[in-house]
Design an enzyme around this catalytic site. Structure first.
Site, PDB file in Angstrom:
ATOM      1  N   SER A 137      49.455  46.450  45.239  1.00 49.00           N
ATOM      2  CA  SER A 137      50.212  45.277  45.710  1.00 49.00           C
ATOM      3  C   SER A 137      51.528  45.764  46.313  1.00 49.00           C
ATOM      4  O   SER A 137      52.052  46.815  45.899  1.00 49.00           O
ATOM      5  CB  SER A 137      50.511  44.344  44.537  1.00 49.00           C
ATOM      6  OG  SER A 137      51.447  43.354  44.918  1.00 49.00           O
ATOM      7  N   TYR A 150      54.402  42.925  36.296  1.00 49.22           N
ATOM      8  CA  TYR A 150      53.306  43.056  37.280  1.00 49.22           C
ATOM      9  C   TYR A 150      53.651  44.165  38.276  1.00 49.22           C
ATOM     10  O   TYR A 150      52.832  45.039  38.564  1.00 49.22           O
ATOM     11  CB  TYR A 150      53.102  41.722  37.994  1.00 49.22           C
ATOM     12  CG  TYR A 150      52.054  41.741  39.096  1.00 49.22           C
ATOM     13  CD1 TYR A 150      50.686  41.814  38.805  1.00 49.22           C
ATOM     14  CD2 TYR A 150      52.430  41.664  40.442  1.00 49.22           C
ATOM     15  CE1 TYR A 150      49.733  41.822  39.820  1.00 49.22           C
ATOM     16  CE2 TYR A 150      51.482  41.673  41.456  1.00 49.22           C
ATOM     17  CZ  TYR A 150      50.139  41.755  41.142  1.00 49.22           C
ATOM     18  OH  TYR A 150      49.197  41.760  42.155  1.00 49.22           O
TER      19      TYR A 150
HETATM   20  N1  LIG Z   1      46.342  37.358  45.978  1.00 44.57           N
HETATM   21  C1  LIG Z   1      47.424  38.065  46.259  1.00 44.57           C
HETATM   22  O1  LIG Z   1      48.382  37.541  46.821  1.00 44.57           O
HETATM   23  C2  LIG Z   1      47.485  39.518  45.929  1.00 44.57           C
HETATM   24  C3  LIG Z   1      48.534  40.280  46.463  1.00 44.57           C
HETATM   25  C4  LIG Z   1      48.616  41.632  46.163  1.00 44.57           C
HETATM   26  C5  LIG Z   1      47.657  42.227  45.366  1.00 44.57           C
HETATM   27  N2  LIG Z   1      46.646  41.462  44.841  1.00 44.57           N
HETATM   28  C6  LIG Z   1      45.652  42.152  43.998  1.00 44.57           C
HETATM   29  O2  LIG Z   1      44.373  41.898  44.518  1.00 44.57           O
HETATM   30  C7  LIG Z   1      43.395  42.047  43.462  1.00 44.57           C
HETATM   31  C8  LIG Z   1      42.451  40.862  43.498  1.00 44.57           C
HETATM   32  O3  LIG Z   1      43.180  39.690  43.171  1.00 44.57           O
HETATM   33  P1  LIG Z   1      42.905  38.289  43.860  1.00 44.57           P
HETATM   34  O4  LIG Z   1      44.174  37.843  44.474  1.00 44.57           O
HETATM   35  O5  LIG Z   1      41.679  38.323  44.694  1.00 44.57           O
HETATM   36  O6  LIG Z   1      42.746  37.347  42.569  1.00 44.57           O
HETATM   37  P2  LIG Z   1      41.466  36.720  41.874  1.00 44.57           P
HETATM   38  O7  LIG Z   1      40.702  35.867  42.825  1.00 44.57           O
HETATM   39  O8  LIG Z   1      41.974  36.116  40.624  1.00 44.57           O
HETATM   40  O9  LIG Z   1      40.573  37.994  41.564  1.00 44.57           O
HETATM   41  C9  LIG Z   1      40.692  38.786  40.426  1.00 44.57           C
HETATM   42  C10 LIG Z   1      39.266  39.140  40.017  1.00 44.57           C
HETATM   43  O10 LIG Z   1      39.354  40.094  38.991  1.00 44.57           O
HETATM   44  C11 LIG Z   1      38.466  39.731  37.948  1.00 44.57           C
HETATM   45  N3  LIG Z   1      39.067  40.167  36.716  1.00 44.57           N
HETATM   46  C12 LIG Z   1      40.292  39.858  36.227  1.00 44.57           C
HETATM   47  N4  LIG Z   1      40.467  40.433  35.030  1.00 44.57           N
HETATM   48  C13 LIG Z   1      39.330  41.120  34.776  1.00 44.57           C
HETATM   49  C14 LIG Z   1      38.887  41.916  33.681  1.00 44.57           C
HETATM   50  N5  LIG Z   1      39.658  42.119  32.592  1.00 44.57           N
HETATM   51  N6  LIG Z   1      37.655  42.475  33.737  1.00 44.57           N
HETATM   52  C15 LIG Z   1      36.854  42.277  34.803  1.00 44.57           C
HETATM   53  N7  LIG Z   1      37.222  41.532  35.873  1.00 44.57           N
HETATM   54  C16 LIG Z   1      38.442  40.966  35.846  1.00 44.57           C
HETATM   55  C17 LIG Z   1      38.343  38.211  38.010  1.00 44.57           C
HETATM   56  O11 LIG Z   1      37.050  37.772  37.603  1.00 44.57           O
HETATM   57  P3  LIG Z   1      36.756  37.240  36.106  1.00 44.57           P
HETATM   58  O12 LIG Z   1      37.828  36.234  35.812  1.00 44.57           O
HETATM   59  O13 LIG Z   1      35.385  36.697  36.171  1.00 44.57           O
HETATM   60  O14 LIG Z   1      36.836  38.455  35.249  1.00 44.57           O
HETATM   61  C18 LIG Z   1      38.534  37.925  39.492  1.00 44.57           C
HETATM   62  O15 LIG Z   1      37.290  37.811  40.156  1.00 44.57           O
HETATM   63  C19 LIG Z   1      44.221  42.165  42.169  1.00 44.57           C
HETATM   64  O16 LIG Z   1      44.275  43.516  41.782  1.00 44.57           O
HETATM   65  C20 LIG Z   1      45.584  41.672  42.561  1.00 44.57           C
HETATM   66  O17 LIG Z   1      46.604  42.204  41.760  1.00 44.57           O
HETATM   67  C21 LIG Z   1      46.535  40.139  45.115  1.00 44.57           C
END
Ligand SMILES: NC(=O)c1ccc[n+]([C@@H]2O[C@H](COP(=O)([O-])OP(=O)(O)OC[C@H]3O[C@@H](n4cnc5c(N)ncnc54)[C@H](OP(=O)(O)O)[C@@H]3O)[C@@H](O)[C@H]2O)c1
Length: 248
Positions: A137, A150
Site C-alpha cells: 500500500s 496499518y
Molecule cells: N482498497 C484500497 O484502497 C487498498 C489500497 C492499498 C492497498 N490495499 C491492499 O489491497 C489488498 C486487497 O484489499 P482490497 O482493498 O481488495 O480489500 P478486500 O476486498 O476486503 O479484500 C481483502 C481480501 O482478503 C481476504 N482476507 C482478509 N483476511 C484474510 C485472512 N486472514 N485469510 C484469508 N483471506 C483473508 C478477504 O476474504 P475473506 O474475508 O473471505 O477472508 C478479502 O477477499 C490488501 O492487502 C489491502 O491492504 C487496498
C-alpha cells in the site's frame, strides 16, 4: 495469453483487488489457486473464470495455511510459478483508541502470512524461476496519521520484499505493488464510522492528483506484468506505486 500454463496462487481473491487479479490472470491464461476465509465468493469467482481454478477456504493467519495452499496447487496443477500475497487486513484508528489485538492481527495477516506462503512455495518457485508479488500500500511509504499500525505493517511488507529480492535472486523475483485508494469492501471493514469513512475518502481524493479512486483492474494489470518473466524478467525488489500520483 502471456501467463499460459502458469500456476498462480492468489490470496484474498474473493473480493476487491484480489478478484481483479484473478480475473486478469485468468484472461492471460493462468491456472489459479485462490484463497480466502469465505468459500462462497471464491466459488462464484471460479464459476465466472474461463480457466481451471482450485478454491481453498483458509485463514492465511493459520500456521499451516502456506503448506495447505502450496499442496492444493501441486495436487491440482503439479507446479507453482507465482504467488500473489494480496489478502490484507486494515484496522484504522488513532493509536490511543486502537486495540493491541488489531495490531497483532495486521502484522500476522499483512506480514507473517505472506512470508510463510513464500517460504512454503520456495522449492517450486526456484524450480520454475518464479515470481512473487506482494500487494502492499502507499500507506507503507507515506505518513499515516490515524492509520499508523496499518502503515507500519505495509512498511514491514515493503522491507520483506526488498530483503527477499536480494536473498532469492537470481532464482526468484519478488516485487510489491503499492496501490492508492481503490473502491473495495476494505473501506467498510476498517473499523471507522460511516462519517469517518466519508471524510477519509474525501481527503484521499483531494490528495490524489488523478482526482479519482483507482480500479481493481488497474492494480491487477501491474501485478500480472510483474508475474510475467517475458515482461518483467529483470525487475526484482521494486516497490511500485499504482496510485493516481498520490506518492508523487
Ligand atoms: N482498497 C484500497 O484502497 C487498498 C489500497 C492499498 C492497498 N490495499 C491492499 O489491497 C489488498 C486487497 O484489499 P482490497 O482493498 O481488495 O480489500 P478486500 O476486498 O476486503 O479484500 C481483502 C481480501 O482478503 C481476504 N482476507 C482478509 N483476511 C484474510 C485472512 N486472514 N485469510 C484469508 N483471506 C483473508 C478477504 O476474504 P475473506 O474475508 O473471505 O477472508 C478479502 O477477499 C490488501 O492487502 C489491502 O491492504 C487496498
Amino acid at each position: 495469453m502471456s501467463l499460459a500454463g502458469k500456476s498462480v496462487i492468489v490470496t484474498g481473491a474473493g473480493s476487491g483487488i484480489g478478484a481483479s487479479i484473478a480475473e486478469r490472470a485468468a484472461r492471460s491464461g493462468a491456472r489459479l489457486c485462490v484463497a480466502g476465509r469465505r468459500e462462497a465468493p471464491l466459488k462464484e469467482l471460479a464459476a465466472r473464470l474461463g480457466t481451471p481454478v482450485e478454491v481453498v477456504a483458509v485463514d492465511v493467519a493459520a500456521r499451516d495455511a502456506g503448506e495447505r495452499l502450496v499442496a492444493a496447487a501441486m495436487d491440482r496443477f503439479g507446479r507453482v510459478d507465482a504467488v500473489v500475497n494480496n489478502a490484507g487486513l486494515a484496522r484504522f484508528g488513532k493509536l490511543e483508541e486502537s486495540a493491541a489485538e488489531d495490531f497483532d492481527a495486521m502484522l500476522t495477516v499483512n506480514v507473517r502470512a505472506p512470508a510463510e506462503l513464500i517460504r512454503c512455495a520456495l522449492p517450486q518457485l526456484r524450480a520454475h524461476q518464479g515470481a512473487v508479488v506482494n500487494v502492499s500500500s502507499v500507506g507503507g511509504v507515506l505518513s499515516m496519521p490515524a492509520r499508523s499500525a496499518y502503515g507500519a505493517s505495509k512498511a514491514a511488507l515493503n522491507s520483506l520484499t526488498r530483503s527477499l529480492a536480494r536473498e532469492l535472486a537470481p532464482d526468484v523475483r519478488i516485487n510489491a505493488v503499492l496501490p492508492g485508494p481503490v473502491d473495495t469492501p476494505l473501506w467498510h471493514e476498517a473499523g471507522l464510522t460511516e462519517n469517518e469513512t466519508d471524510a477519509l475518502r474525501t481527503s484521499l481524493l483531494s490528495a490524489t492528483p488523478m482526482g479519482r479512486f483507482g480500479d481493481g483492474d488497474e492494480v491487477a494489470r501491474l501485478v500480472c506484468f510483474l508475474i510475467d518473466p517475458e515482461q518483467s524478467g529483470w525487475i526484482t525488489g521494486a516497490l511500485m506505486p499504482v496510485d493516481g500520483g498520490r506518492t508523487a
